[in-house]
Motif scaffolding. Sequence first.
Motif, mmCIF file in Angstrom:
data_model
loop_
_atom_site.group_PDB
_atom_site.id
_atom_site.type_symbol
_atom_site.label_atom_id
_atom_site.label_comp_id
_atom_site.label_asym_id
_atom_site.label_seq_id
_atom_site.Cartn_x
_atom_site.Cartn_y
_atom_site.Cartn_z
ATOM 1 N N GLY A 1 -44.653 -37.287 -15.551
ATOM 2 C CA GLY A 1 -45.177 -37.412 -14.206
ATOM 3 C C GLY A 1 -46.350 -36.495 -13.943
ATOM 4 O O GLY A 1 -46.622 -36.153 -12.788
ATOM 5 N N GLY A 2 -47.031 -36.090 -15.009
ATOM 6 C CA GLY A 2 -48.195 -35.218 -14.862
ATOM 7 C C GLY A 2 -47.867 -33.751 -14.785
ATOM 8 O O GLY A 2 -48.782 -32.920 -14.692
ATOM 9 N N ASN A 3 -46.578 -33.385 -14.810
ATOM 10 C CA ASN A 3 -46.179 -31.980 -14.699
ATOM 11 C C ASN A 3 -45.469 -31.504 -15.971
ATOM 12 O O ASN A 3 -44.950 -32.309 -16.755
ATOM 13 C CB ASN A 3 -45.252 -31.787 -13.498
ATOM 14 N N ASP B 1 -41.024 -21.841 3.861
ATOM 15 C CA ASP B 1 -42.117 -22.591 4.472
ATOM 16 C C ASP B 1 -43.227 -22.877 3.463
ATOM 17 O O ASP B 1 -44.271 -23.424 3.829
ATOM 18 C CB ASP B 1 -42.686 -21.831 5.673
ATOM 19 N N LEU B 2 -43.004 -22.561 2.202
ATOM 20 C CA LEU B 2 -43.959 -22.900 1.153
ATOM 21 C C LEU B 2 -43.879 -24.397 0.865
ATOM 22 O O LEU B 2 -42.821 -25.011 1.044
ATOM 23 C CB LEU B 2 -43.657 -22.095 -0.116
ATOM 24 N N PRO B 3 -44.964 -25.017 0.415
ATOM 25 C CA PRO B 3 -44.972 -26.478 0.211
ATOM 26 C C PRO B 3 -44.073 -26.909 -0.947
ATOM 27 O O PRO B 3 -44.086 -26.316 -2.021
ATOM 28 C CB PRO B 3 -46.440 -26.783 -0.090
ATOM 29 N N ILE B 4 -43.293 -27.969 -0.705
ATOM 30 C CA ILE B 4 -42.366 -28.516 -1.697
ATOM 31 C C ILE B 4 -42.790 -29.965 -1.988
ATOM 32 O O ILE B 4 -43.053 -30.740 -1.056
ATOM 33 C CB ILE B 4 -40.913 -28.481 -1.173
ATOM 34 N N GLU B 5 -42.862 -30.346 -3.270
ATOM 35 C CA GLU B 5 -43.278 -31.704 -3.633
ATOM 36 C C GLU B 5 -42.104 -32.676 -3.543
ATOM 37 O O GLU B 5 -40.981 -32.288 -3.209
ATOM 38 C CB GLU B 5 -43.924 -31.713 -5.021
ATOM 39 N N ASP B 6 -42.371 -33.944 -3.853
ATOM 40 C CA ASP B 6 -41.403 -35.016 -3.610
ATOM 41 C C ASP B 6 -40.090 -34.826 -4.365
ATOM 42 O O ASP B 6 -39.024 -35.223 -3.880
ATOM 43 C CB ASP B 6 -42.013 -36.368 -3.980
ATOM 44 N N ARG B 7 -40.122 -34.258 -5.560
ATOM 45 C CA ARG B 7 -38.908 -34.102 -6.351
ATOM 46 C C ARG B 7 -38.185 -32.783 -6.059
ATOM 47 O O ARG B 7 -37.278 -32.412 -6.787
ATOM 48 C CB ARG B 7 -39.242 -34.181 -7.844
ATOM 49 N N GLY C 1 -29.174 -33.073 -16.858
ATOM 50 C CA GLY C 1 -30.281 -32.815 -15.949
ATOM 51 C C GLY C 1 -30.183 -31.517 -15.174
ATOM 52 O O GLY C 1 -29.113 -30.910 -15.058
ATOM 53 N N VAL C 2 -31.335 -31.086 -14.646
ATOM 54 C CA VAL C 2 -31.423 -29.871 -13.842
ATOM 55 C C VAL C 2 -32.246 -30.167 -12.594
ATOM 56 O O VAL C 2 -32.946 -31.181 -12.515
ATOM 57 C CB VAL C 2 -32.078 -28.713 -14.637
ATOM 58 N N MET C 3 -32.162 -29.278 -11.624
ATOM 59 C CA MET C 3 -32.987 -29.386 -10.418
ATOM 60 C C MET C 3 -33.391 -27.990 -9.973
ATOM 61 O O MET C 3 -32.751 -26.989 -10.325
ATOM 62 C CB MET C 3 -32.211 -30.092 -9.299
ATOM 63 N N ALA C 4 -34.483 -27.927 -9.239
ATOM 64 C CA ALA C 4 -34.988 -26.643 -8.754
ATOM 65 C C ALA C 4 -33.941 -25.944 -7.900
ATOM 66 O O ALA C 4 -33.177 -26.592 -7.175
ATOM 67 C CB ALA C 4 -36.266 -26.853 -7.948
#
Length: 508
Positions: A320-322, A275-281, A263-266
């Motif tokens: 998940g739609g992405n 301050d940019l918007p970050i989603e749940d994951r 696995g990977v993560m941002a």
Amino acid sequence: MPKILIVGGGYAGFYTAWKLEKWLRSGEAEVTIVDPLPYMTYQPFLPEVAAGSIEPRHAVVSQRRHLKKTNIVSAKVTHINHAEKKATITPPTGDSWDFDYDIVVVTAGAVSRTFPIPGVADQAIGLKTIEEAVAIRDRVLTNFDKAAALPAGPERDRLLTFVVVGGGFAGIEIFAELRSFATSLLTSYPEISFDEVHFHLIEAMGRIMPEVSLKTSLWVIDNLAARGAQIHLDTQLKSAVDGVIELSTGETFETDLIVWTAGVMANPTIVRHTDLPIEDRGRLQVRADLRVGTEDDIVADAWGAGDVSAVPDLSGGGVGGNCVPNAQHAVRQGKLLAKNIVAVLRGEGPQEYLHKNLGAVAGLGVGIGVFQSGKIAITGLPAWFAHRGYHGMAMPSWERKLRVVWGWVNNFFLGRDIVSLSAVQTPRAAFEEFASRPKPPVEASAPAAAAPRAPRAPRAPRKPIVKAAKPAATDTAALSTTPESAPTDAVVDEVIAERDAAQASASK
């Protein structure tokens, strides 16, 4: 002239800058790309780099060679304050500074995602960078060298046991490539037999490679089993302390190489400091047109793409739609992102990203591959040619394509290069081992503390010896002394003077 800041030089960032150079008019915008590495890594080639099939430098693309109009900064962006349109840039040496921009493009990519399993952080290695792939290759070669000099036993088994964690595309590719690599090495290591080399892949799910059909994934498992590689399905890694692998099934064995691909993560350096918007994951919230924001709320002058961003998959094939985080999406998003930025600068509207996955292809070692497109599946040699053909053409720039393909041709005729360069990780070790160093102050002053020995007073010269029948014997008798009765300098001078006088008298 607006300033465009690109954060990250991976697929999406590199292609964005590359295409902006092509489509922007002279003086229309100033582009700066910031990345701690001076190159883009073509990650689909990392398994082949680890297996010695591709020269490491051929799998990366130099930014300075191919980005001629872009300002390149080798540093990290450690904070983005979009409210003030400032980014904090932290170089490897020196102080950080604030960079004022008008448009920000966040393409910082992803890093390996791990879990708090004992020993993983200390023992495992990822497969996200070219340096990791090179280290894996050198570890395999070095272990073969060490094992060949050892008798059968636990230490030899540990050196010849290799573990991969994660059964996705990246995990299966590195697992299969290393198995192929190890098999090819046996001809050069007659001390090691095929049965002594062990490969284990650990997958927590009940199947591997979810991108292909179940039938195709089962074919891959059977193929690897026939090649002496074991896949543990529905199995979790419980511990890896000191290289001792403990599985949820109760099985235990030791290894000297653990490759983590689960696995990977941002990139947390960016998503946790902005301050940019970050989603749940934990990814940057991005619209289908690659502008940061949601359908109802657009963040002006902020764009995102690649693995760091949650980009909606309008084809319906995402998770998940992405869009899933892979090179196929990142490259295409980077190209569209550059086109959309240019369009907005010229008062036009951006396009939405839509790409339907045409298939998946993987290399499983020299001559073996797998290809899946819809219900069509190809395995074996044809799929291997498809794998190399696709990625050979997908490599950016003809200069890089030619280097990669030429390397493949060389390997076909000459074989893989099996030289381990693990010493480059400690390049000064050989120099330091034999380098002379100043003596400690105590040792240096010790001889000086001893009282100097007074020189002996010179003796009065003797009269020359007239008889010169046996001058050589005189020399031998005078100088043949044991180490315990070695003559002083004055005595030696006296003997030499007598010999010279005798020779002079004889000559008369």
